[in-house]
Design a protein around this motif. Sequence first.
Motif, PDB file in Angstrom:
ATOM      1  N   SER A  40      57.061  96.024 104.545  1.00  0.00           N
ATOM      2  CA  SER A  40      57.967  94.967 104.064  1.00  0.00           C
ATOM      3  C   SER A  40      57.182  93.758 103.580  1.00  0.00           C
ATOM      4  O   SER A  40      56.007  93.597 103.881  1.00  0.00           O
ATOM      5  CB  SER A  40      58.931  94.530 105.170  1.00  0.00           C
ATOM      6  OG  SER A  40      58.222  93.869 106.205  1.00  0.00           O
ATOM      7  N   LEU A  41      57.889  92.918 102.818  1.00  0.00           N
ATOM      8  CA  LEU A  41      57.341  91.639 102.382  1.00  0.00           C
ATOM      9  C   LEU A  41      58.451  90.607 102.516  1.00  0.00           C
ATOM     10  O   LEU A  41      59.488  90.718 101.862  1.00  0.00           O
ATOM     11  CB  LEU A  41      56.851  91.691 100.933  1.00  0.00           C
ATOM     12  CG  LEU A  41      56.311  90.357 100.409  1.00  0.00           C
ATOM     13  CD1 LEU A  41      54.998  90.002 101.101  1.00  0.00           C
ATOM     14  CD2 LEU A  41      56.125  90.388  98.908  1.00  0.00           C
ATOM     15  N   LYS A  42      58.257  89.636 103.388  1.00  0.00           N
ATOM     16  CA  LYS A  42      59.193  88.532 103.577  1.00  0.00           C
ATOM     17  C   LYS A  42      58.750  87.386 102.672  1.00  0.00           C
ATOM     18  O   LYS A  42      57.553  87.131 102.519  1.00  0.00           O
ATOM     19  CB  LYS A  42      59.208  88.061 105.031  1.00  0.00           C
ATOM     20  CG  LYS A  42      59.607  89.127 106.028  1.00  0.00           C
ATOM     21  CD  LYS A  42      61.076  89.419 105.940  1.00  0.00           C
ATOM     22  CE  LYS A  42      61.510  90.321 107.069  1.00  0.00           C
ATOM     23  NZ  LYS A  42      62.941  90.340 107.241  1.00  0.00           N
TER      24      LYS A  42
ATOM     25  N   ALA B  51      62.837  85.366 107.295  1.00  0.00           N
ATOM     26  CA  ALA B  51      63.119  85.113 105.876  1.00  0.00           C
ATOM     27  C   ALA B  51      63.647  86.371 105.193  1.00  0.00           C
ATOM     28  O   ALA B  51      63.621  87.471 105.756  1.00  0.00           O
ATOM     29  CB  ALA B  51      61.852  84.628 105.179  1.00  0.00           C
ATOM     30  N   GLU B  52      64.095  86.202 103.962  1.00  0.00           N
ATOM     31  CA  GLU B  52      64.606  87.327 103.177  1.00  0.00           C
ATOM     32  C   GLU B  52      63.469  88.242 102.740  1.00  0.00           C
ATOM     33  O   GLU B  52      62.327  87.803 102.578  1.00  0.00           O
ATOM     34  CB  GLU B  52      65.352  86.806 101.959  1.00  0.00           C
ATOM     35  CG  GLU B  52      66.616  86.038 102.312  1.00  0.00           C
ATOM     36  CD  GLU B  52      67.356  85.540 101.085  1.00  0.00           C
ATOM     37  OE1 GLU B  52      66.777  85.557  99.977  1.00  0.00           O
ATOM     38  OE2 GLU B  52      68.504  85.134 101.252  1.00  0.00           O
ATOM     39  N   SER B  53      63.813  89.498 102.504  1.00  0.00           N
ATOM     40  CA  SER B  53      62.819  90.491 102.089  1.00  0.00           C
ATOM     41  C   SER B  53      62.817  90.674 100.582  1.00  0.00           C
ATOM     42  O   SER B  53      63.864  90.601  99.936  1.00  0.00           O
ATOM     43  CB  SER B  53      63.112  91.842 102.740  1.00  0.00           C
ATOM     44  OG  SER B  53      62.940  91.766 104.128  1.00  0.00           O
ATOM     45  N   ALA B  54      61.638  90.935 100.067  1.00  0.00           N
ATOM     46  CA  ALA B  54      61.489  91.317  98.667  1.00  0.00           C
ATOM     47  C   ALA B  54      61.789  92.811  98.551  1.00  0.00           C
ATOM     48  O   ALA B  54      61.763  93.544  99.541  1.00  0.00           O
ATOM     49  CB  ALA B  54      60.067  91.029  98.194  1.00  0.00           C
TER      50      ALA B  54
ATOM     51  N   HIS C  26      63.227  68.080  93.791  1.00  0.00           N
ATOM     52  CA  HIS C  26      62.444  68.256  92.563  1.00  0.00           C
ATOM     53  C   HIS C  26      60.961  68.088  92.876  1.00  0.00           C
ATOM     54  O   HIS C  26      60.584  67.411  93.815  1.00  0.00           O
ATOM     55  CB  HIS C  26      62.896  67.251  91.501  1.00  0.00           C
ATOM     56  CG  HIS C  26      64.243  67.588  90.952  1.00  0.00           C
ATOM     57  ND1 HIS C  26      64.429  67.998  89.662  1.00  0.00           N
ATOM     58  CD2 HIS C  26      65.475  67.613  91.523  1.00  0.00           C
ATOM     59  CE1 HIS C  26      65.698  68.252  89.466  1.00  0.00           C
ATOM     60  NE2 HIS C  26      66.362  68.011  90.575  1.00  0.00           N
ATOM     61  N   GLY C  27      60.141  68.745  92.094  1.00  0.00           N
ATOM     62  CA  GLY C  27      58.699  68.667  92.270  1.00  0.00           C
ATOM     63  C   GLY C  27      58.098  70.027  92.548  1.00  0.00           C
ATOM     64  O   GLY C  27      58.660  71.070  92.190  1.00  0.00           O
ATOM     65  N   ARG C  28      56.959  70.010  93.199  1.00  0.00           N
ATOM     66  CA  ARG C  28      56.190  71.225  93.464  1.00  0.00           C
ATOM     67  C   ARG C  28      56.744  71.962  94.680  1.00  0.00           C
ATOM     68  O   ARG C  28      57.045  71.354  95.705  1.00  0.00           O
ATOM     69  CB  ARG C  28      54.738  70.839  93.699  1.00  0.00           C
ATOM     70  CG  ARG C  28      53.813  72.001  93.807  1.00  0.00           C
ATOM     71  CD  ARG C  28      52.397  71.519  93.905  1.00  0.00           C
ATOM     72  NE  ARG C  28      51.532  72.672  93.946  1.00  0.00           N
ATOM     73  CZ  ARG C  28      50.255  72.635  93.782  1.00  0.00           C
ATOM     74  NH1 ARG C  28      49.662  71.492  93.569  1.00  0.00           N
ATOM     75  NH2 ARG C  28      49.547  73.727  93.832  1.00  0.00           N
ATOM     76  N   TRP C  29      56.833  73.279  94.565  1.00  0.00           N
ATOM     77  CA  TRP C  29      57.273  74.155  95.647  1.00  0.00           C
ATOM     78  C   TRP C  29      56.216  75.244  95.863  1.00  0.00           C
ATOM     79  O   TRP C  29      55.459  75.584  94.958  1.00  0.00           O
ATOM     80  CB  TRP C  29      58.594  74.834  95.277  1.00  0.00           C
ATOM     81  CG  TRP C  29      59.800  73.949  95.396  1.00  0.00           C
ATOM     82  CD1 TRP C  29      60.035  72.788  94.726  1.00  0.00           C
ATOM     83  CD2 TRP C  29      60.936  74.179  96.218  1.00  0.00           C
ATOM     84  NE1 TRP C  29      61.251  72.279  95.081  1.00  0.00           N
ATOM     85  CE2 TRP C  29      61.837  73.118  95.998  1.00  0.00           C
ATOM     86  CE3 TRP C  29      61.304  75.173  97.119  1.00  0.00           C
ATOM     87  CZ2 TRP C  29      63.058  73.017  96.643  1.00  0.00           C
ATOM     88  CZ3 TRP C  29      62.525  75.082  97.758  1.00  0.00           C
ATOM     89  CH2 TRP C  29      63.382  74.012  97.527  1.00  0.00           C
ATOM     90  N   HIS C  30      56.194  75.773  97.069  1.00  0.00           N
ATOM     91  CA  HIS C  30      55.304  76.892  97.412  1.00  0.00           C
ATOM     92  C   HIS C  30      56.139  78.108  97.770  1.00  0.00           C
ATOM     93  O   HIS C  30      57.280  77.982  98.225  1.00  0.00           O
ATOM     94  CB  HIS C  30      54.423  76.541  98.618  1.00  0.00           C
ATOM     95  CG  HIS C  30      53.562  75.354  98.411  1.00  0.00           C
ATOM     96  ND1 HIS C  30      52.511  75.334  97.524  1.00  0.00           N
ATOM     97  CD2 HIS C  30      53.586  74.124  98.975  1.00  0.00           C
ATOM     98  CE1 HIS C  30      51.920  74.149  97.563  1.00  0.00           C
ATOM     99  NE2 HIS C  30      52.566  73.395  98.437  1.00  0.00           N
ATOM    100  N   VAL C  31      55.542  79.276  97.608  1.00  0.00           N
ATOM    101  CA  VAL C  31      56.149  80.523  98.066  1.00  0.00           C
ATOM    102  C   VAL C  31      55.284  81.044  99.205  1.00  0.00           C
ATOM    103  O   VAL C  31      54.084  81.286  99.029  1.00  0.00           O
ATOM    104  CB  VAL C  31      56.232  81.574  96.940  1.00  0.00           C
ATOM    105  CG1 VAL C  31      56.778  82.894  97.485  1.00  0.00           C
ATOM    106  CG2 VAL C  31      57.096  81.062  95.798  1.00  0.00           C
ATOM    107  N   ALA C  32      55.893  81.187 100.381  1.00  0.00           N
ATOM    108  CA  ALA C  32      55.206  81.742 101.549  1.00  0.00           C
ATOM    109  C   ALA C  32      55.545  83.220 101.660  1.00  0.00           C
ATOM    110  O   ALA C  32      56.656  83.634 101.315  1.00  0.00           O
ATOM    111  CB  ALA C  32      55.640  81.004 102.809  1.00  0.00           C
ATOM    112  N   THR C  33      54.588  84.018 102.141  1.00  0.00           N
ATOM    113  CA  THR C  33      54.809  85.456 102.272  1.00  0.00           C
ATOM    114  C   THR C  33      54.307  85.967 103.616  1.00  0.00           C
ATOM    115  O   THR C  33      53.354  85.429 104.187  1.00  0.00           O
ATOM    116  CB  THR C  33      54.078  86.236 101.163  1.00  0.00           C
ATOM    117  OG1 THR C  33      52.690  85.891 101.179  1.00  0.00           O
ATOM    118  CG2 THR C  33      54.668  85.944  99.794  1.00  0.00           C
ATOM    119  N   LEU C  34      54.973  86.999 104.087  1.00  0.00           N
ATOM    120  CA  LEU C  34      54.543  87.730 105.275  1.00  0.00           C
ATOM    121  C   LEU C  34      54.627  89.213 104.933  1.00  0.00           C
ATOM    122  O   LEU C  34      55.720  89.781 104.839  1.00  0.00           O
ATOM    123  CB  LEU C  34      55.428  87.414 106.483  1.00  0.00           C
ATOM    124  CG  LEU C  34      55.142  88.216 107.753  1.00  0.00           C
ATOM    125  CD1 LEU C  34      53.716  87.944 108.247  1.00  0.00           C
ATOM    126  CD2 LEU C  34      56.160  87.891 108.835  1.00  0.00           C
TER     127      LEU C  34
END
Length: 150
Positions: free
Chosen positions: A66-68, A91-94, A122-130
């Motif tokens: 899986s990938l969260k 978190a939700e899964s890809a 608004h502004g910069r966002w990151h994507v975290a993954t597990l």
Amino acid sequence: MSRRIILGSAAALVVLGGAGAFVLAYAGEQPPALENSTARYTAPAGDREGSLTFTTEVTAASGVKSLKVLAWPADGPFAKNGLTEKELAAAESATCNPAGEDTARCTYKVTVNAADASESEHGRWHVATLATAESGNTAFDDKTATFTIG
């Protein structure tokens, strides 16, 4: 050849063979690896919804389980205290599809309506993954990719 040389050579082969087996076993237990990660944000416009799409390739010797995925604002609450693997587990899964012998191509897509976009920071966002391999090994990264809103 003397018996001592033959026994010494045999012992050396056993030690080297054992070390090689250990290296191969250890290599098989490496955490999943992510490559070619991209995040694309499209703002809603008029009657058209927007979207956030994150794609990556996950490689794991035992296979990808899986990938969260979690998108979070760079200036949000996780900026100060940090995001943890435990928090990301919920978190939700890809959606992941095979892309090679031990690689999966994973995609996470969410639609963004005008109300969501106006409430988002608004502004910069990151994507975290597990990423989780079939063996149970995990790889956590709180800043796998970045994108900008606004």
